[in-house]
Enzyme design. Structure first.
Site, PDB file in Angstrom:
ATOM      1  N   CYS A   1     -50.819  48.253  47.945  1.00  0.00           N
ATOM      2  CA  CYS A   1     -51.256  47.933  46.590  1.00  0.00           C
ATOM      3  C   CYS A   1     -50.517  48.852  45.653  1.00  0.00           C
ATOM      4  CB  CYS A   1     -52.726  48.237  46.413  1.00  0.00           C
ATOM      5  SG  CYS A   1     -53.744  46.992  47.098  1.00  0.00           S
TER       6      CYS A   1
ATOM      7  N   ARG B   1     -34.490  54.198  47.513  1.00  0.00           N
ATOM      8  CA  ARG B   1     -35.382  54.192  46.360  1.00  0.00           C
ATOM      9  C   ARG B   1     -34.740  55.120  45.334  1.00  0.00           C
ATOM     10  NH1 ARG B   1     -40.256  51.731  47.199  1.00  0.00           N
ATOM     11  NH2 ARG B   1     -40.908  51.699  49.360  1.00  0.00           N
TER      12      ARG B   1
END
Lengths: 159, 176
Positions: free
Chosen positions: A47, A118
């Site tokens: 999430c 990333r």
């Protein structure tokens, strides 16, 4: 970990698909700060993954007149499905063919894994990288560094 | 290294002693299933450390993916304004699958809070600013998803199972 482009380097231009029939070039955004967020893959199973977080705080980027671009090696159709599912309100670019070519130019491609790092880049209105950061692949870097860098751009601009 | 930019203060929801050597801050979302898992773990961690640990919960509703996260957070704040934050916090996580206006009304009544006042507070966005402030402070501190924990101000990057949290907190405890 690859060695990503540093602050002070001109950001390599690129033109990538944002939708199946539309391309976006970095140079089209000249005149505004751009946040370029490379991330390994769509559909990460948590999430509030990196893109969901940026989606929540889009107004913070807009307040600073900055354009946010997500970029991964996923294809346009995958991006379209992901974007729709997560209700993302900013473009995702497909660094798909040749795979990872743009990430490579930014020093943000993981050859062994076939995905991008990333890696975050804040590019000023003249197309110069002003801040960059490469997070460990398993660690979502959040947005604090980006916002600090955008604020630093603004305070410089004000001088 | 991301660090907590908003120090724990009188506005916070705090469990445990202000003199505890370690403070654990959680940024969470009532609709996030991972936060629900954390809700089962944190009390065990608190029990393990007793008065050596202070726990703080702050709101980080991911409203784009969790439509009930914001009203749930505001319901908790509504209860909090009347000294009942923690029981509401617990009930919201216990009933995560049923989040929605009916549940909020029911929980308010169960805690002897006025359900009509709650409706009014949600409609008037009485607690929206408070929740937004938690959220913004979280973003500036490097909250990167939910739940995100800070141990004595340092973001905890690892998993949040019981053993890992205990280890990380032990590492932050001053040597006796």
């Amino acid at each position: 970990m690859s060695s990503i482009l540093n602050a002070g380097t001109p950001a390599p231009d690129f033109s990538l698909h944002v939708t199946p029939d539309q391309k976006l070039a970095l140079s089209e955004l000249r005149g505004k700060p751009v946040v370029l967020a490379f991330y390994p893959a769509d559909w990460s199973p948590v999430c509030g993954d990196q893109m969901a977080l940026y989606n929540e705080i889009l107004s913070e980027f807009q307040k600073r007149d900055a354009e946010l671009l997500g970029i991964s090696v996923d294809g346009v159709w995958c991006h379209a499905a992901f974007s729709k599912d997560r209700k993302l309100h900013f473009p995702l670019l497909a660094d798909f063919e040749p795979k990872g070519a743009v990430a490579n130019q930014y020093g943000a491609y993981r050859e062994a894994d076939g995905v991008t790092e990333r890696a975050l880049f804040v590019i000023d209105k003249d197309g110069i990288i002003r801040w960059s950061y490469c997070s460990p692949i398993g660690v979502n870097p959040g947005a604090d560094g980006i916002l600090d860098a955008l604020d630093a751009l603004q305070s410089k601009g004000a001088k | 290294m991301s660090t907590l930019k908003v120090p724990v203060g009188p506005e916070d929801h705090v469990e445990g002693s202000d003199y505890a050597p370690v403070t654990l801050v959680e940024y969470g979302d009532y609709e996030c299933p991972h936060c629900s898992v954390a809700f089962g773990i944190v009390p065990r961690v608190q029990q393990h450390f007793g008065d050596k640990l202070r726990f703080v919960f702050r709101n980080f509703p991911l409203t784009q993916i969790h439509p009930e996260a914001e009203p749930a957070a505001e319901t908790a704040e509504f209860a909090g304004a009347q000294g009942k934050f923690w029981p509401m916090h617990g009930q919201l996580f216990e009933n995560q699958v049923n989040l929605g206006p009916e549940l909020y009304q029911e929980l308010a009544a169960d805690l002897d809070l006025n359900p009509a006042d709650l409706t009014h507070a949600l409609e008037n966005e009485t607690f929206t600013k408070r929740v937004r402030e938690d959220f913004s402070g979280g973003v500036r501190s490097g909250v990167n998803g939910t739940p995100t924990f800070f141990i004595n101000g340092q973001r905890h990057n690892g998993p949040f199972d019981f053993e890992t949290l205990v280890k990380a907190i032990e590492a932050a405890l001053p040597a006796d």
